[in-house]
Design a protein around this motif. Structure first.
Motif, PDB file in Angstrom:
ATOM      1  N   ALA B  72      -3.194  13.796 -33.127  1.00  0.00           N
ATOM      2  CA  ALA B  72      -3.092  14.720 -31.669  1.00  0.00           C
ATOM      3  C   ALA B  72      -1.984  14.575 -30.590  1.00  0.00           C
ATOM      4  N   VAL B  73      -1.239  13.310 -31.227  1.00  0.00           N
ATOM      5  CA  VAL B  73       0.181  12.924 -30.080  1.00  0.00           C
ATOM      6  C   VAL B  73       1.358  14.230 -29.947  1.00  0.00           C
ATOM      7  N   GLU B  74       1.203  14.551 -30.772  1.00  0.00           N
ATOM      8  CA  GLU B  74       2.048  15.981 -31.419  1.00  0.00           C
ATOM      9  C   GLU B  74       1.938  16.889 -30.460  1.00  0.00           C
ATOM     10  N   ARG B  75       1.007  17.860 -30.763  1.00  0.00           N
ATOM     11  CA  ARG B  75      -0.398  18.803 -30.024  1.00  0.00           C
ATOM     12  C   ARG B  75       1.397  18.590 -28.550  1.00  0.00           C
ATOM     13  N   ILE B  76       0.131  18.072 -28.330  1.00  0.00           N
ATOM     14  CA  ILE B  76      -0.173  17.664 -26.700  1.00  0.00           C
ATOM     15  C   ILE B  76       1.367  16.953 -25.691  1.00  0.00           C
ATOM     16  N   LEU B  77       1.870  15.899 -26.949  1.00  0.00           N
ATOM     17  CA  LEU B  77       3.954  15.687 -26.867  1.00  0.00           C
ATOM     18  C   LEU B  77       4.593  17.403 -26.225  1.00  0.00           C
ATOM     19  N   LYS B  78       4.172  18.046 -27.457  1.00  0.00           N
ATOM     20  CA  LYS B  78       5.061  19.338 -27.616  1.00  0.00           C
ATOM     21  C   LYS B  78       4.571  20.489 -26.571  1.00  0.00           C
ATOM     22  N   SER B  79       3.212  20.255 -25.768  1.00  0.00           N
ATOM     23  CA  SER B  79       2.809  21.581 -24.483  1.00  0.00           C
ATOM     24  C   SER B  79       3.376  21.215 -23.145  1.00  0.00           C
ATOM     25  N   HIS B  80       3.565  19.348 -23.061  1.00  0.00           N
ATOM     26  CA  HIS B  80       3.694  18.986 -22.648  1.00  0.00           C
ATOM     27  C   HIS B  80       5.225  18.826 -21.991  1.00  0.00           C
ATOM     28  N   LEU B  81       6.027  19.051 -22.842  1.00  0.00           N
ATOM     29  CA  LEU B  81       7.535  18.483 -23.125  1.00  0.00           C
ATOM     30  C   LEU B  81       8.340  20.159 -22.807  1.00  0.00           C
ATOM     31  N   LEU B  82       7.511  20.535 -23.920  1.00  0.00           N
ATOM     32  CA  LEU B  82       8.568  22.239 -24.412  1.00  0.00           C
ATOM     33  C   LEU B  82       7.428  22.975 -23.365  1.00  0.00           C
ATOM     34  N   ASP B  83       6.925  23.315 -23.081  1.00  0.00           N
ATOM     35  CA  ASP B  83       5.407  24.067 -22.701  1.00  0.00           C
ATOM     36  C   ASP B  83       5.773  23.748 -21.214  1.00  0.00           C
ATOM     37  N   GLY B  84       5.717  22.758 -20.663  1.00  0.00           N
ATOM     38  CA  GLY B  84       5.616  21.776 -19.314  1.00  0.00           C
ATOM     39  C   GLY B  84       4.466  22.487 -18.799  1.00  0.00           C
ATOM     40  N   LYS B  85       3.649  22.063 -19.576  1.00  0.00           N
ATOM     41  CA  LYS B  85       1.815  22.657 -19.521  1.00  0.00           C
ATOM     42  C   LYS B  85       1.602  20.907 -19.313  1.00  0.00           C
ATOM     43  N   ILE B  86       0.070  20.355 -18.401  1.00  0.00           N
ATOM     44  CA  ILE B  86      -0.104  19.473 -17.991  1.00  0.00           C
ATOM     45  C   ILE B  86      -1.609  19.361 -18.716  1.00  0.00           C
ATOM     46  N   ASP B  87      -1.853  18.676 -19.500  1.00  0.00           N
ATOM     47  CA  ASP B  87      -3.922  19.217 -19.698  1.00  0.00           C
ATOM     48  C   ASP B  87      -3.996  17.852 -19.197  1.00  0.00           C
ATOM     49  N   LEU B  88      -4.881  18.558 -17.841  1.00  0.00           N
ATOM     50  CA  LEU B  88      -5.262  17.656 -17.304  1.00  0.00           C
ATOM     51  C   LEU B  88      -6.499  16.926 -17.925  1.00  0.00           C
ATOM     52  N   ASP B  89      -7.347  18.075 -18.808  1.00  0.00           N
ATOM     53  CA  ASP B  89      -8.331  17.317 -18.978  1.00  0.00           C
ATOM     54  C   ASP B  89      -8.432  16.672 -20.111  1.00  0.00           C
ATOM     55  N   ARG B  90      -7.263  16.733 -20.720  1.00  0.00           N
ATOM     56  CA  ARG B  90      -7.488  14.735 -20.938  1.00  0.00           C
ATOM     57  C   ARG B  90      -6.697  14.030 -20.192  1.00  0.00           C
ATOM     58  N   ALA B  91      -5.783  14.354 -19.599  1.00  0.00           N
ATOM     59  CA  ALA B  91      -5.435  13.474 -18.329  1.00  0.00           C
ATOM     60  C   ALA B  91      -6.082  12.574 -18.613  1.00  0.00           C
ATOM     61  N   VAL B  92      -5.479  11.525 -17.754  1.00  0.00           N
ATOM     62  CA  VAL B  92      -6.655   9.485 -17.452  1.00  0.00           C
ATOM     63  C   VAL B  92      -6.188   9.912 -15.997  1.00  0.00           C
ATOM     64  N   VAL B  93      -4.315   9.958 -15.935  1.00  0.00           N
ATOM     65  CA  VAL B  93      -4.391   9.790 -14.902  1.00  0.00           C
ATOM     66  C   VAL B  93      -3.362  10.236 -14.459  1.00  0.00           C
ATOM     67  N   ALA B  94      -2.986  10.827 -13.314  1.00  0.00           N
ATOM     68  CA  ALA B  94      -1.861  11.511 -13.135  1.00  0.00           C
ATOM     69  C   ALA B  94      -1.490  11.921 -11.468  1.00  0.00           C
ATOM     70  N   GLU B  95      -0.321  11.279 -11.858  1.00  0.00           N
ATOM     71  CA  GLU B  95       0.397  11.237 -10.170  1.00  0.00           C
ATOM     72  C   GLU B  95       0.330  12.429  -9.668  1.00  0.00           C
TER      73      GLU B  95
END
Ligand SMILES: Cc1cc2nc3c(=O)[nH]c(=O)nc-3n(C[C@H](O)[C@H](O)[C@H](O)COP(=O)(O)O)c2cc1C
Ligand code: SF4
Ligand code: SF4
Ligand code: FES
Ligand code: FES
Lengths: 179, 591
Positions: B72-95
């Protein structure tokens, strides 16, 4: 009681043709330090996988501790084994969390599959089945550990499937070695 | 711009869930060069049920994602770093944002676990940034007297977290007052309760806190040598402790003349060899001395005659980890949490049939229900909460009706359970309480050192009775016999192991007596766990006559022809449950 463990699993001390000269550095490091019997036994077991009978004499000669006392310590602690073990040790967790999640079903399935009881080694010397208390990853319960790998959220079937796969890998690496 | 950091939680628990593979996957991603970040490690924040965890720190803040398997890690990382999206459903802690998992942290107060998961446990620099060794430095530079420090500990109200709950300051006072040329500090990291992992996680996550706590203890009582007795089943904890000790020594934080003072202190790790009774302090000392780990009579207490017959102060891992915090923040800050007689916080390992299994640190005084339903998210599969076991084999169960009991030493003792070291095993309707009592007794019976007759033989006889009851061979009078023997064992055993071994039986008898009676008189197991007491039948309404069960039954107890209703012959049925497992139509009934 800590005595039953001996009666059930290892009655006799086995020599296992161990090369006792390997113990030399260990004995040099520890034999003069007070309170080093347990590290000595741990080191010995790390060398041979178990405590061969000759090691008791060697430790006794180097430390001056009576063989009976060494035997007493070796049989008190669950970690020490007096007979050789299989190449792969299967540790099925029977801690509370795993028990509540039906760890018994895993041990039962493995017993059936390998044809050995808890604490025994298969005839080909490949697998030893053991029960342990808590591997520290209770939230993945029930858990087992084979070698360095931990497997979680198991049931009887998935545990046996993992064993089958490991056996397959062993066989193919053996074949490769033979070629 | 600061470089993006990607941090993987690598405690043994996370590794078991696949975090090492995630880490390797991240290394590969980094090697590909498509994304640029700094890869780092930390330990665990206690969120076992979401492991593996990966934290991403960039200009968007600090976000921790759960279930980050290697796949799973590559997909999430891409969307977070490259697309700038935070997948809040998958996040467990988010500032500064809400995640579905926030309830796990609300109500937690992290004192002992203050650094776990917030730094690389193998980096002294990061530990120093987070105030490691600040407390001992202050004490030494201000030349604080032992009695002052002891008074601070007494005022903080800290009580031993290893199970006994003895006031830590008082214990130190005894060890301090006994004059000797040599004294010892011991850290009890034997963590024997099967199903508890607070100490392991702490040692893996913040070894320096424990070392500093021990140093403060040594400085106070006048000891120059510390020993950590750690169970051998915790290889990662031992490794990280040794790394931490070597780092501290190299920096002059441990060793001779610390901070230029007269105070010298050294620590080494002693590996246990697998014996629960070695958690008992006198057995532990015998084990360090290389002997069989058998408890001895007290007095003399270790404070008078401990390791190598010298005054010795022994505390639990969590107790030690609290000490530097108390010195840094003051006794009042610690005592501000908790109830009148139980101050501060306690770490619990939440396991069993709970949705959010993990490690939580709560202030004393919260209720059991708060922990289970608010932090723990309730029972798996939304089944009914039945009971919770506290204190492992030495403790007892608290039934759901007493879920409002608050977590403090006295309130828990009043129920018959104990605070224990922090194991909290949650059970639902599918747990048989007699089976559970049998499980614990089997454990203590095996772990008894054999010195006292009642503990050695009595526990065995109790176990045999429980075995009979769960096999349907219970007799009238068994309950009374169990109770009688339980009290005898409690009164006639030398150490805590024997004295507490009957507790699981006594508390289940107190709260679930009807279950014992159902086993003994009706030959029924209400939780449907004890196989010999179950009857398997086939529901004629649901059976389709598929024949699977008849084929699978090893004793050929099932009769029937294809496409006709099948029937189980009770004479030959051995209650193995195979038919129940294989029937796809839920036609096999268990009672
Ligand atoms: C059978 C038995 C097992 C114990 N196991 C542990 C243990 O695993 N860890 C621990 O810290 N204390 C354990 N204790 C309690 C210790 O004897 C001792 O009270 C404790 O380490 C003192 O530290 P504390 O005051 O900081 O709690 C055990 C006691 C008994 C009787
Ligand atoms: S109570 Fe049990 S474990 Fe404790 S000293 Fe006696 S026999 Fe040993
Ligand atoms: S497996 Fe189920 S449906 Fe099939 S014959 Fe047996 S009881 Fe009937
Ligand atoms: S009880 Fe099995 S891992 Fe803890
Ligand atoms: S995930 Fe680390 S203790 Fe559970």
């Amino acid at each position: 009681m800590r005595i039953t463990r001996i009666a059930e699993t290892h009655n006799t001390i086995v020599s296992g043709d161990a090369d006792l000269t390997l113990m030399k550095p260990l004995l040099e490091k520890y034999s003069k330090k007070p309170g080093s019997l347990i590290p000595l036994l741990q080191g010995t077991q790390a060398l041979y996988g178990f405590l061969p009978s000759g090691a008791f004499r060697a430790i006794s000669e180097a430390t001056g501790i009576a063989p009976a006392d060494i035997y007493g310590v070796a049989t008190f602690y669950a970690q020490f084994r007096l007979s050789p073990v299989g190449k792969n040790i299967i540790k099925v967790c029977h801690g509370t969390a795993c028990h509540v999640q039906n760890a018994n079903a895993i041990t039962d399935a493995i017993k059936d599959h390998l044809g050995v009881n808890d604490g025994e080694t298969t005839a080909d010397g490949e697998f030893t089945l053991e029960s342990v208390a808590c591997l520290g990853c209770c939230s993945l319960a029930p858990v087992m550990m084979i070698g360095e790998n931990t497997y979680g959220k198991l049931n009887g079937k998935s545990a046996v499937k993992i064993l089958r796969e490991i056996k397959k890998q062993l066989r193919s690496s053996q074949l490769k070695a033979e070629k | 711009m600061k470089k993006t950091k990607v941090i993987v939680g690598l405690g043994s628990c996370g590794i078991a869930a696949g975090a090492s593979k995630t880490y390797s996957a991240l290394e590969e991603i980094l090697a590909k060069g498509e994304m640029d970040f700094e890869l780092a490690k930390t330990s665990c924040i206690g969120m076992c049920y979401k492991e593996p965890l990966v934290e991403i720190r960039d200009e968007k803040g600090k976000i921790i994602y759960g279930d980050m398997t290697a796949e799973a890690v590559e997909r999430i990382l891409k969307s977070h770093l490259l697309d700038g999206k935070i997948d809040l459903d998958r996040a467990v802690v988010a500032e500064k944002r809400k995640t579905p998992e926030d309830s796990f942290f609300e109500g937690q107060v992290k004192i002992a676990l203050r650094n776990c998961g917030y730094m690389d446990p193998e980096s002294l620099d990061q530990a120093l940034e987070r105030d490691a060794y600040k407390a001992i430095k202050t004490l030494i530079s201000e030349n604080k007297s032992s009695m002052d420090i002891i008074q601070t500990m007494i005022d903080s109200g800290l009580r031993g977290r290893g199970g006994g709950g003895f006031p830590t300051g008082l214990k130190w006072k005894f060890a301090y007052q006994n004059e000797s040329d040599q004294k010892y500090i011991i850290c009890n990291a034997d963590e024997g309760d099967p199903g508890a992992f607070m100490d392991r996680s702490l040692l893996e996550g913040d070894p320096h806190a424990v070392l500093e706590g021990m140093m403060i203890g040594g400085y106070t009582i006048g000891a120059s040598q510390g020993v950590i007795y750690c169970r051998a089943e915790y290889p990662l904890a031992i490794k990280r402790l040794n790394i931490a000790i070597n780092q501290a020594k190299a920096k002059g934080l441990l060793g001779e003349k610390i901070f230029g003072s007269d105070f010298s202190f050294d620590i080494y790790v002693k590996e246990g060899a697998g014996a629960f009774v070695c958690g008992e302090e006198t057995a532990l000392i015998a084990s360090i001395e290389g002997k069989r780990g058998m408890p001895r009579k007290r007095p003399p207490f270790p404070a008078v005659s401990g390791l190598w017959a010298k005054p010795t102060n022994i505390n639990n891992v969590e107790t030690w980890a609290n000490v530097p915090w108390i010195i840094n923040h003051g006794a009042n800050a610690y005592a501000a949490f908790g109830t009148e007689k139980s101050k501060g916080t306690k770490v619990f390992a939440l396991t069993g049939k709970i949705k959010h299994g993990g490690l939580v640190e709560v202030p004393m005084g919260v209720t059991i229900n708060d922990i289970i339903f608010k932090l723990g998210g309730g029972i798996q599969g939304d089944k009914k909460f039945k009971a919770v076991q506290l204190g492992g084999p030495s403790g007892g169960c608290i039934p759901a009706e007493l879920g409002d009991t608050i977590v403090d030493y006295d309130s828990l003792n009043a129920t018959g359970a104990i605070m224990g070291s922090g194991g909290m095993v949650v059970m639902d309707e599918s747990t048989c309480m007699i089976d559970l009592a049998k499980f614990f007794l089997n454990f203590t019976q095996e772990e008894s050192c054999g010195k006292c007759t009642f503990c050695r033989v009595g526990t065995k006889r109790m176990l045999e009775m429980l075995e009979r009851i769960t096999e349907g061979k219970g007799e009238d009078g068994d309950i009374e016999k169990l109770e009688n023997l339980a009290h005898q064992i409690k009164n006639n055993s030398l150490c805590g192991l024997g004295q507490t071994a009957p507790n699981p039986v006594l508390t289940t008898l107190k709260y679930f007596r009807h279950e014992y009676e159902a086993h003994i008189y009706d030959k029924k197991c209400p939780a449907k766990v004890c196989k010999p007491l179950l009857t398997y039948t086939i529901d004629p309404e649901k059976c389709t006559g598929c024949t699977i069960c008849a084929v699978k039954c090893s004793t050929h107890a099932i009769d029937g022809v294809r496409k006709q209703i099948h029937f189980i012959n009770q004479e030959t049925c051995i209650q193995c449950g195979e038919c129940y497992n294989v029937c796809k139509f839920e036609a096999v009934l268990v009672d």
